[in-house]
Motif scaffolding. Structure first.
Motif, PDB file in Angstrom:
ATOM      1  N   ASP A 251       0.869  -1.171   0.000  1.00 51.21           N
ATOM      2  CA  ASP A 251       0.000   0.000   0.000  1.00 51.21           C
ATOM      3  C   ASP A 251       0.910   1.227   0.000  1.00 51.21           C
ATOM      4  N   TYR A 253       2.624   4.990  -0.777  1.00 54.72           N
ATOM      5  CA  TYR A 253       2.320   6.430  -0.810  1.00 54.72           C
ATOM      6  C   TYR A 253       3.612   7.143  -1.212  1.00 54.72           C
ATOM      7  N   GLU A 360      -2.648   7.084 -10.945  1.00 55.73           N
ATOM      8  CA  GLU A 360      -3.358   6.455  -9.834  1.00 55.73           C
ATOM      9  C   GLU A 360      -2.806   6.953  -8.495  1.00 55.73           C
ATOM     10  N   MET A 361      -1.477   7.092  -8.425  1.00 61.57           N
ATOM     11  CA  MET A 361      -0.855   7.556  -7.186  1.00 61.57           C
ATOM     12  C   MET A 361      -1.195   9.021  -6.907  1.00 61.57           C
ATOM     13  N   LYS A 363      -3.929  10.558  -7.700  1.00 71.86           N
ATOM     14  CA  LYS A 363      -5.300  10.564  -7.193  1.00 71.86           C
ATOM     15  C   LYS A 363      -5.341  10.094  -5.739  1.00 71.86           C
ATOM     16  N   LYS A 364      -4.521   9.095  -5.423  1.00 73.11           N
ATOM     17  CA  LYS A 364      -4.483   8.521  -4.074  1.00 73.11           C
ATOM     18  C   LYS A 364      -3.863   9.494  -3.064  1.00 73.11           C
ATOM     19  N   THR A 367      -5.917  12.641  -1.701  1.00 69.22           N
ATOM     20  CA  THR A 367      -7.024  12.495  -0.759  1.00 69.22           C
ATOM     21  C   THR A 367      -6.569  12.942   0.635  1.00 69.22           C
ATOM     22  N   GLY A 370      -4.610  10.147   2.149  1.00 69.25           N
ATOM     23  CA  GLY A 370      -3.291  10.025   1.529  1.00 69.25           C
ATOM     24  C   GLY A 370      -2.314  11.056   2.070  1.00 69.25           C
TER      25      GLY A 370
END
Length: 429
Positions: A251, A253, A360-361, A363-364, A367, A370
């Protein structure tokens, strides 16, 4: 350093006891450290096993970072083969000048003592310069040029060719990029390695693989890191690294370099910076469908140069301007990235292949969750380097070659982990 250890083994009662009053010589200590290539990882894992048995590993969240340490190599001996040849020619030119001056002094037959001292000084200087020129020549004849990731020649180093010239906040150094993967609970280092490359984004794969091997060796299993949180700064952001994290079921970041610009908490950050004119983007060029050309802000055409150029996950149509249109253009400064650039290129994406891990990262990481998880990075990994470099004062490498530099960096990390055992181990014992 080995000399300091030699001294304290004679003067400090703790070291005298640890060494059994043997008073080892500094060369013996240095040789011992250099010979630990096979044993060092086993020793690191044994300490890690003790940390695990004392419940010092949380095993849910990890962070990676690196620190650049100077090594026993001079940055003055760095350069491409062409640079080193020029350096040799410059040394030989200096030798020639000193020789001519020496001959001229002899011809004057001056017996003054000061002149004789000057002659001796010049002779010593010439001897050193000749040795320097011979050293460069020997290295050039015995070694191939170093190739970078893109196939271009990069700088070699005569004293330690596995080290690298790297930029740091304190200037340019010659040394190694020392990486550490750290558990969040008590900042235990679960894997570390020294790399002769200053770019962090090339080290995620090897560090993950090394950490998996360590976990397996101490009985945590091959899938220990699956589903765990993996945090790294923007220096590690790349499509390959994000794919690696996805393949390992981490997972992750790892933000891109522009993530703070999108963060509403930093919305007013630019108000204190000088105003800079923005460059023209793709949106500033108008498309003429009939001619299949793009019109630049100055009214000039960019014609089709390549129908299907492939870059990463995209297929692009590439358009290019005429060189003469850009040469005297009044908008050139806002359009071209560099002063020496001759023409403007425009890339238009027409197809997309596979997953885009970078998007994708983005967008993640944008948040609220995130950003909160990423904010924990500093408190996990930064104290490790502060402890090793500032508190323990282990902030340089005294050995040459990647294998030996790695031994020394692993020893530093072992000292850090032992300190954690001493501090927190009894709480869980």
């Amino acid at each position: 350093s080995s000399r300091k250890i030699e001294r304290v083994c004679r003067e400090n009662v703790t070291f005298i006891a640890l060494s059994g009053w043997s008073e080892p010589d500094h060369s013996t200590i240095a040789k011992f450290v250099s010979s630990m290539k096979e044993e060092i990882m086993s020793l690191f894992r044994n300490i890690l096993l003790v940390c695990n048995e004392m419940n010092l590993l949380e095993g849910t969240k990890f962070s990676i970072d690196g620190c650049k340490l100077s090594s026993n190599a001079s940055k003055e001996w760095s350069g491409t083969k062409g640079d080193l040849r020029k350096k040799k020619e410059k040394v030989e030119k200096t030798i020639k000048y000193l020789m001519e001056k020496h001959i001229k002094t002899d011809a004057e037959e001056d017996s003054m003592e000061a002149i004789n001292d000057d002659k001796e000084s010049k002779e010593k200087q010439m001897k050193k310069l000749k040795a320097k020129a011979e050293k460069i020549e020997k290295w050039l004849s015995e070694n191939e040029s170093k190739q970078g990731k893109r196939g271009k020649e990069i700088k070699s180093n005569i004293t330690d060719n596995e080290s690298a010239k790297m930029k740091t906040s304190h200037g340019v150094i010659q040394g190694y990029n020392c990486q550490a993967l750290v558990d969040s609970k008590h900042q235990i280092i679960v894997h570390s390695e020294a790399f002769g490359n200053g770019q962090d984004n090339e080290h995620v794969g090897p560090m993950i693989e090394g950490a998996k091997e360590n976990a397996k060796a101490i009985g945590l299993g091959e899938s220990y890191f699956e589903g765990k949180t993996f945090i790294a700064d923007s220096n590690y952001h790349s499509e390959d690294n994000l794919k690696k994290c996805s393949d390992e079921k981490l997972d992750a970041y790892i933000p891109d370099v522009n993530f703070r610009k999108r963060d509403p908490r930093f919305a007013t950050a630019d108000r204190h910076k000088p105003d800079k004119r923005k460059k023209y983007t793709r949106e500033d060029f108008q498309y003429n469908k009939e001619k299949d050309v793009y019109i630049c802000p100055n009214g000039k055409e960019l014609r089709l140069d390549n129908r299907r150029a492939k870059i990463k996950n995209y297929v692009l149509r590439k358009y290019v301007s005429r060189q003469k249109d850009c040469t005297g253009c009044k908008l050139r400064e806002k359009c071209l990235k560099k002063k020496e650039t001759k023409r403007r290129y425009l890339s238009i994406p027409i197809e997309k292949h596979e997953r885009n891990f970078s998007k994708e990262m983005i967008k993640k990481i944008d948040t609220e969750e995130g950003r909160q998880i990423y904010s924990e990075r500093m408190k996990i990994v930064e104290p490790v380097f502060a402890n090793i470099r500032t508190q323990k004062r282990m902030d340089y490498l005294t050995l040459r070659g990647k294998a030996k530099a790695n031994i020394q960096w692993l020893l530093y990390c072992i000292v850090h982990n032992i300190g954690k055992i001493a501090c927190y181990g009894m709480q869980y014992g």
